[in-house]
Design a protein around this motif. Structure first.
Motif, PDB file in Angstrom:
ATOM      1  N   GLU A 162       0.197  -4.860  -3.391  1.00  0.00           N
ATOM      2  CA  GLU A 162      -0.529  -6.056  -3.829  1.00  0.00           C
ATOM      3  C   GLU A 162      -1.496  -6.523  -2.739  1.00  0.00           C
ATOM      4  N   TRP A 163      -1.057  -6.484  -1.476  1.00  0.00           N
ATOM      5  CA  TRP A 163      -1.911  -6.909  -0.362  1.00  0.00           C
ATOM      6  C   TRP A 163      -3.107  -5.980  -0.218  1.00  0.00           C
ATOM      7  N   LEU A 164      -2.878  -4.669  -0.346  1.00  0.00           N
ATOM      8  CA  LEU A 164      -3.968  -3.697  -0.223  1.00  0.00           C
ATOM      9  C   LEU A 164      -4.992  -3.860  -1.339  1.00  0.00           C
ATOM     10  N   ALA A 165      -4.518  -4.221  -2.540  1.00  0.00           N
ATOM     11  CA  ALA A 165      -5.438  -4.433  -3.658  1.00  0.00           C
ATOM     12  C   ALA A 165      -6.374  -5.612  -3.393  1.00  0.00           C
ATOM     13  N   PRO A 172      -2.041   0.827   4.931  1.00  0.00           N
ATOM     14  CA  PRO A 172      -0.704   0.256   4.677  1.00  0.00           C
ATOM     15  C   PRO A 172      -0.102  -0.422   5.904  1.00  0.00           C
ATOM     16  N   GLN A 173      -0.353   0.135   7.101  1.00  0.00           N
ATOM     17  CA  GLN A 173       0.214  -0.479   8.305  1.00  0.00           C
ATOM     18  C   GLN A 173      -0.375  -1.876   8.554  1.00  0.00           C
ATOM     19  N   ASP A 174      -1.660  -2.055   8.188  1.00  0.00           N
ATOM     20  CA  ASP A 174      -2.271  -3.386   8.299  1.00  0.00           C
ATOM     21  C   ASP A 174      -1.551  -4.376   7.398  1.00  0.00           C
ATOM     22  N   ALA A 175      -1.240  -3.910   6.187  1.00  0.00           N
ATOM     23  CA  ALA A 175      -0.547  -4.775   5.228  1.00  0.00           C
ATOM     24  C   ALA A 175       0.835  -5.149   5.741  1.00  0.00           C
TER      25      ALA A 175
END
Length: 595
Positions: A162-165, A172-175
């Motif tokens: 959801e965060w990446l969207a 993914p590591q940022d999320a």
């Protein structure tokens, strides 16, 4: 207990009226709570006007200083009245409409009174930050929590997807890092910061929140009430020491970056409005840009014009004929110093981006910003937090002292409810003070919600500009209708004329600027609130007092009984009213926020 000395030398029984206990220095110290008002909206004005912010403060302060000379003249005419410029100016309009006079007094009161709630909301925020701080994203406690809970999130977790969207181009590591940091701060935030007894909407106004800010703010207001319960002399004594403790360090902090070469010329040049409020991006002088600029001048007036409160205490001055002018003149010079200096230094060092920090905008991070100006560490920051709370007390004390006396004198003169006409054994108008307290508890519930803070400020300032317009015009009306009344200090005629022009300039600010602060209906809500005094006055005057004003209400004008005197100004006051309203409506229609 000292007796009450009237201007004719007679004495009244203790407890029957305000006490002549001040010289001009005492009134000056009571009004010394006005300079800290710059801290109430310094971030908001920077967000709205961008690099023009310090210019807005300078222009507004110059206007306020010029306008004060009209107030100083008419205040000197009324040695037996308290309550400030709105009381003295209202009498000029009385001949032309009984309803305009109470409108001026009411608008001045509901403009000044919210200093209590807004100041207590900021002070409560400082106290909460000191006792129950929200941990920073890089604090050791947050890092420790993240390490202990690292396994709760993986690259295929739904929250990560959801965060990446919502953040295209991120890994993914940022999320995972962002979500864990947010979760850590939420988990480690003290429960009291999110506690709320109840939250509810006030129809057509704003959201109210009875939270920790509300509770602490209410306690602070009670403490200030207790101090002022002892009377004006005790209040002035407390104000004197608070002012010295607060304003001297603030002055040093304001000057240090200038002499140490910290002012960045890029922060105070290329003066254009932003593309939109809080955008942080330089724009152009379009209709939208001018609207933001005028909006800044509109809200700055609430602070920079405020030293006119120095003439609220004419009835409590030992020698009003000489002390009235001195009180407002020297209060004005003090405000010029701080309203010129502090915004310039803040902007010159922090820049536009730094001024948009959440703690600057809501007022609770100003102490940290002040510490950064002098390269202060943790101890200096904590000292400045304490000084900031004291500065807010200073402003709140000034507001309660002035606004309660406006209510008191309005009642004495037959414009406001009779029950406000009461003082205690110390000469303090306690019923008016309790009314201030009750009104501000309601406002505090609104201001305790972050979004409601500037709503209260924007709406209350509608009343302040209405009062300002009426009183600047009262200067020339008094010249025409009451030229026979002695004026201990008389302003140059050209300055009375210039200030009349400035009354219409302020009307322009009102029409264009009220909409700038996030509430498109602020102007109309302010008009409605202003109109509430009309039925209140009608009941007091026609039902309670039988259509007659109290004995002595017009004594300072040499009028006896119900004779309001000759309307020497003719139709001109009505023309001024119509012209002012036309300016407000035309400006409101023409000036629009950036798309």
């Amino acid at each position: 207990m000292a007796s009450i000395v009237e201007t004719d030398g007679s004495a009244a029984a203790p407890g029957t009226g305000l006490i002549r206990a001040l010289d001009w220095k005492g009134a000056f110290w009571v009004a010394a709570g006005v300079p800290p008002l710059v801290l109430f909206s310094i971030g908001g004005i920077a967000g709205t006007t961008g690099k023009l912010a310090f210019v807005v403060w300078i222009i507004s302060m110059v206007m306020g200083f010029l306008q004060s000379f009209t107030y100083a003249e008419i205040a000197g005419m009324f040695g037996n009245k308290s309550g400030g410029a709105s009381i003295y100016g209202a009498t000029a309009w009385l001949r032309y409409s009984k309803f305009i006079a109470p409108l001026s007094v009411w608008c001045n009161w509901f403009a000044w009174s919210p200093v209590l709630s807004l100041g207590c909301a900021i002070a409560a925020g400082y106290i909460l930050n000191a006792l129950f701080p929200i941990p920073g994203a890089n604090s050791p406690a947050v890092m420790e929590w993240i390490n202990a809970n690292m396994a709760t999130l993986t690259a295929d977790s739904p929250r990560v997807a959801e965060w990446l969207a919502a953040n295209a181009g991120k890994a993914p590591q940022d999320a995972i890092s962002a979500l864990l940091s947010s979760d850590a701060i939420t988990a480690l935030t003290p429960a009291i910061r999110n506690w709320s007894l109840i939250t509810f909407d006030i129809p057509f106004l704003a959201k109210a929140n009875l939270n920790a800010t509300f509770v602490i703010g209410g306690i602070l207001m009670l403490i200030i009430f207790a101090i002022q319960h002892r009377g004006i002399q005790g209040t002035a004594s407390v104000q004197k020491w608070l002012a010295i403790i607060v304003l001297l360090p603030l002055l040093i902090i304001g000057l240090y970056p200038i002499f140490s070469g910290q002012i960045d010329s890029a922060n105070i040049t290329n003066l254009v409005p932003p593309t939109a409020g809080y955008s942080g991006i330089d724009g152009v002088w379009s209709n939208g840009g001018w609207t933001l600029f005028l909006g800044g001048l509109y809200i700055a007036a609430w602070s920079t014009y405020g030293f006119e409160t120095a003439v609220c205490y004419t009835r409590e001055l030992k020698n009003p004929k000489t002390d009235t002018f001195k009180a407002i003149f020297y209060s004005g010079l003090l405000c010029c110093l701080f309203f010129f200096l502090i915004p310039f230094t803040f902007q010159g060092v922090l820049g536009h981006a730094g001024m948009l920090a959440p703690g600057i905008v809501d007022g609770t991070g100003v102490a940290e910003a002040l510490a950064s100006l002098v390269h202060g560490g943790r101890i200096v920051t904590q000292i400045l937090v304490i000084l900031m709370i004291m500065a807010l007390f200073l402003a709140i004390m000034t507001a309660m002292a002035g606004s309660s006396r406006t209510l008191y004198q309005g009642s004495k003169d037959g414009w406001l409810p009779k029950y406000l006409d009461h003082v205690n054994e110390h000469g303090a108008p306690t019923r008016a003070m309790w009314t201030d307290f009750a009104f501000n508890l309601i406002l505090l519930a609104i201001a305790s919600d972050v979004a409601g803070y500037f709503f209260v400020l924007a709406v209350s300032n509608v009343g302040y500009i209405i009062f300002n317009f009426l009183n600047l015009n009262a200067g020339w009306i008094h010249r025409m209708d009451s030229s026979h009344i002695q004026r201990p200090w008389k302003a140059p005629t050209w300055l009375i004329g210039l200030n009349t022009v400035l009354a219409f300039v302020n009307a322009l600010f009102l029409g264009a600027g009220a909409k700038v602060w996030g509430y498109s209906n602020a102007l109309w809500v302010g008009f409605i609130f202003a109109a509430l005094i009309l039925p209140v006055f009608a009941y007091r005057h026609y039902v309670r007092d039988g259509g007659k004003f109290p004995a002595g209400a017009m004594e300072d004008l040499g009028l006896v009984g119900q004779d309001l005197g000759v309307k020497k100004a003719g139709i001109l006051p009505y023309v001024a009213l119509a012209g002012g309203l036309a300016v407000v409506l035309a400006a409101n229609a023409y000036f629009q926020l950036p798309a």
